[in-house]
Design an enzyme around this catalytic site. Structure first.
Site, mmCIF file in Angstrom:
data_model
loop_
_atom_site.group_PDB
_atom_site.id
_atom_site.type_symbol
_atom_site.label_atom_id
_atom_site.label_comp_id
_atom_site.label_asym_id
_atom_site.label_seq_id
_atom_site.Cartn_x
_atom_site.Cartn_y
_atom_site.Cartn_z
ATOM 1 N N SER A 162 2.052 3.211 -3.855
ATOM 2 C CA SER A 162 0.846 2.984 -4.650
ATOM 3 C C SER A 162 0.659 1.497 -4.856
ATOM 4 C CB SER A 162 0.979 3.677 -6.013
ATOM 5 O OG SER A 162 -0.062 3.285 -6.888
ATOM 6 N N TYR A 215 5.372 5.024 -14.296
ATOM 7 C CA TYR A 215 4.816 5.386 -12.989
ATOM 8 C C TYR A 215 4.976 4.224 -12.015
ATOM 9 C CZ TYR A 215 1.526 6.428 -9.278
ATOM 10 O OH TYR A 215 0.956 6.629 -8.029
#
Length: 254
Positions: free
Chosen positions: A141, A154
């Protein structure tokens, strides 16, 4: 690529679903995994009807090493022929700052995004090493480079994906196995809905922009897989044109 076998985790939606369809269109046989059996069976029917390749669904949770081992054992002869591993299963939960974050959310992200990827890589990789060929693609990501507000854990999991990818590439020197990290920015999948558990808040993330689609990311994965054998794409960071960085300050909304 035609006639080879790929294993895709998290294939029941989003990037995994799109990658499965695009690989099947190239004649690749598939082991598709996820927790939602109904979705995997739906994907299998669609792909078999459209592309006439072999598709085997495996229902399990990558967080559990025992489930991973049992599921792959069911299809051991096919797993032994996997030349493409797509570690796509992953998620974000919540958006609270660390002092008020939910520990159960942290556990789910760490166990899925890091340990699940490690479980699958460890179980599939020995077959690739034995055959002296393969390509592992990890779905990271943009948050693996910069930390958005309220997403420290995250981001930590996706920074771990980046570190694992780099370490694996070093460990596999001389083994003829390529390793790639794909790092998408804002993409319209189930991601925001799972993270926020609120459809209205999730939809607001895409307001005023054209986000990446699952197919955009799948096309990037296919491009990396399709490079000549002597070429390895280490990392590929992809954002919508409206996104210049991570966080609301770096997204232009019309």
């Amino acid at each position: 690529m035609k006639g080879s076998w790929a294993l895709i985790t998290g294939a029941s939606s989003g990037f995994g679903w799109a990658i499965a369809e695009q690989l099947a269109a190239r004649g690749v046989n598939l082991l598709i995994t996820g927790r939602r059996e109904d979705r995997l069976l739906e994907l299998k029917e669609k792909i078999v009807n459209e592309h006439k390749v072999l598709v085997e669904p495996l229902v399990f949770d990558v967080r559990s090493l025992e489930q991973c081992e049992a599921a792959l054992k069911q299809k051991a002869s096919l797993v032994a022929n996997v030349s493409i591993l797509i570690n796509n299963a992953g998620l974000a939960r919540g958006g609270e700052p660390l002092p008020t974050g939910k520990i159960e959310d942290w556990d789910q992200m760490i166990d899925t995004n890091i340990k699940g990827l490690l479980h699958m890589t460890r179980l599939v990789l020995p077959y690739m090493i034995e055959r002296n060929t393969g390509h592992i693609v990890n779905l990271g990501s943009i948050a693996g480079r910069w930390v958005p507000p309220g997403m420290g854990v995250y981001s930590a999991t996706k920074m771990a994906v980046r570190a694992i990818t780099n370490g694996l590439r070093i460990d596999l020197m001389g083994k003829n196995i390529r390793v790639t990290n794909i790092e998408p920015g804002i993409a319209e999948t189930e991601f925001a809905h799972v993270r926020l558990a609120d459809d209205q808040k999730a939809s607001a993330i895409y307001k005023g922009i054209t986000p990446l689609s699952a197919n955009d990311v799948a096309e990037a994965v296919l491009w990396c897989l399709d490079r000549p054998a002597h070429v390895n794409i280490h990392e590929l960071l992809i954002t919508p044109q409206a996104q210049a960085g991570v966080g609301a300050a770096y997204v232009h909304r019309s």
